[in-house]
Enzyme design. Structure first.
Site, mmCIF file in Angstrom:
data_model
loop_
_atom_site.group_PDB
_atom_site.id
_atom_site.type_symbol
_atom_site.label_atom_id
_atom_site.label_comp_id
_atom_site.label_asym_id
_atom_site.label_seq_id
_atom_site.Cartn_x
_atom_site.Cartn_y
_atom_site.Cartn_z
ATOM 1 N N HIS A 10 0.831 -1.202 0.000
ATOM 2 C CA HIS A 10 0.000 0.000 0.000
ATOM 3 C C HIS A 10 0.870 1.257 0.000
ATOM 4 O O HIS A 10 2.060 1.199 0.302
ATOM 5 C CB HIS A 10 -0.841 0.066 1.289
ATOM 6 C CG HIS A 10 -1.804 -1.036 1.476
ATOM 7 N ND1 HIS A 10 -3.107 -0.950 1.086
ATOM 8 C CD2 HIS A 10 -1.658 -2.261 2.048
ATOM 9 C CE1 HIS A 10 -3.739 -2.075 1.410
ATOM 10 N NE2 HIS A 10 -2.882 -2.888 1.990
ATOM 11 N N TYR A 45 -2.624 -1.449 8.550
ATOM 12 C CA TYR A 45 -1.355 -2.009 8.100
ATOM 13 C C TYR A 45 -0.587 -2.658 9.248
ATOM 14 O O TYR A 45 -0.624 -2.183 10.378
ATOM 15 C CB TYR A 45 -0.476 -0.912 7.497
ATOM 16 C CG TYR A 45 -1.208 0.032 6.597
ATOM 17 C CD1 TYR A 45 -1.781 -0.410 5.405
ATOM 18 C CD2 TYR A 45 -1.358 1.372 6.944
ATOM 19 C CE1 TYR A 45 -2.478 0.463 4.578
ATOM 20 C CE2 TYR A 45 -2.048 2.252 6.114
ATOM 21 C CZ TYR A 45 -2.611 1.787 4.944
ATOM 22 O OH TYR A 45 -3.292 2.653 4.140
ATOM 23 N N HIS A 130 -2.405 -3.239 -3.595
ATOM 24 C CA HIS A 130 -3.799 -3.010 -3.221
ATOM 25 C C HIS A 130 -4.680 -2.860 -4.463
ATOM 26 O O HIS A 130 -5.802 -3.335 -4.506
ATOM 27 C CB HIS A 130 -3.868 -1.768 -2.334
ATOM 28 C CG HIS A 130 -5.194 -1.543 -1.694
ATOM 29 N ND1 HIS A 130 -5.500 -0.368 -1.069
ATOM 30 C CD2 HIS A 130 -6.300 -2.315 -1.573
ATOM 31 C CE1 HIS A 130 -6.725 -0.422 -0.594
ATOM 32 N NE2 HIS A 130 -7.235 -1.596 -0.886
ATOM 33 N N LYS A 136 -8.432 1.035 -6.942
ATOM 34 C CA LYS A 136 -7.639 2.116 -6.369
ATOM 35 C C LYS A 136 -6.315 2.196 -7.114
ATOM 36 O O LYS A 136 -5.889 1.217 -7.723
ATOM 37 C CB LYS A 136 -7.354 1.843 -4.885
ATOM 38 C CG LYS A 136 -8.609 1.770 -4.030
ATOM 39 C CD LYS A 136 -8.256 1.521 -2.594
ATOM 40 C CE LYS A 136 -9.498 1.501 -1.744
ATOM 41 N NZ LYS A 136 -9.861 2.757 -1.187
ATOM 42 N N CYS A 138 -3.557 2.803 -5.428
ATOM 43 C CA CYS A 138 -2.647 2.336 -4.388
ATOM 44 C C CYS A 138 -2.031 0.986 -4.758
ATOM 45 O O CYS A 138 -2.766 0.072 -5.110
ATOM 46 C CB CYS A 138 -3.438 2.227 -3.084
ATOM 47 S SG CYS A 138 -2.545 1.557 -1.693
#
Length: 154
Positions: A10, A45, A130, A136, A138
């Site tokens: 991420h 995380y 991710h 996304k 990310c």
């Protein structure tokens, strides 16, 4: 307890060069929605890689190939029970909106060491971005291409 199947990479989606603290991450994730957070019970995380390459543990785990209930983080909907999540600080251009691979040389080295070490311990665990499991940008770089560049072919 579930078998560990993924390591998800991420970014914090913060502007290039902007430092982020673990307290900020915790607040963003666990503060009530009414106070600007996401209202989660746990941070998203396991580990965070700072701009200077320092790796900070956010949620402890026993480093085995199982995800115990106390190790679950909220990094990717539908994958949390079977994943660990690592985040690097950055991921956006200076405008704070445009996705950009902003990894510093120190972060690149730290992430490389982190992933190679993780892969050596857990060769059957798939390493993904991710963006491979969510709509996304990310982590703002092509994880599979990067993995090949550091010698990991999944």
């Amino acid at each position: 307890m579930a078998k560990l199947r993924y390591l998800v990479l991420h970014c914090t989606a913060t502007p290039e060069g902007r430092a982020v603290t673990s307290d900020e991450i915790r607040r963003w994730h666990t503060a009530p929605v009414a106070k600007g957070g996401r209202g989660w019970k746990q941070v998203g995380y396991t580990d965070m890689i700072h701009l200077d390459g320092k790796v900070e543990r956010l949620v402890s785990n026993n480093e085995d190939a199982e995800v115990d209930p106390w190790e679950v983080t909220n990094g990717a909907v539908g994958y949390n029970q079977i994943s660990r999540h690592v985040v690097y600080v950055g991921g956006c251009a200076k405008d704070g909106k445009t996705p950009k691979d902003t990894r510093t040389p120190q972060q690149l080295e730290a992430l490389k060491r982190y992933v190679l070490n993780f892969h050596a311990k857990h060769p059957c665990v798939r390493i993904i971005g991710h963006n491979e499991v969510a709509k996304k940008a990310c982590p703002s770089f092509d994880v599979q291409r990067w993995l090949r560049s550091i010698g990991i072919n999944q």
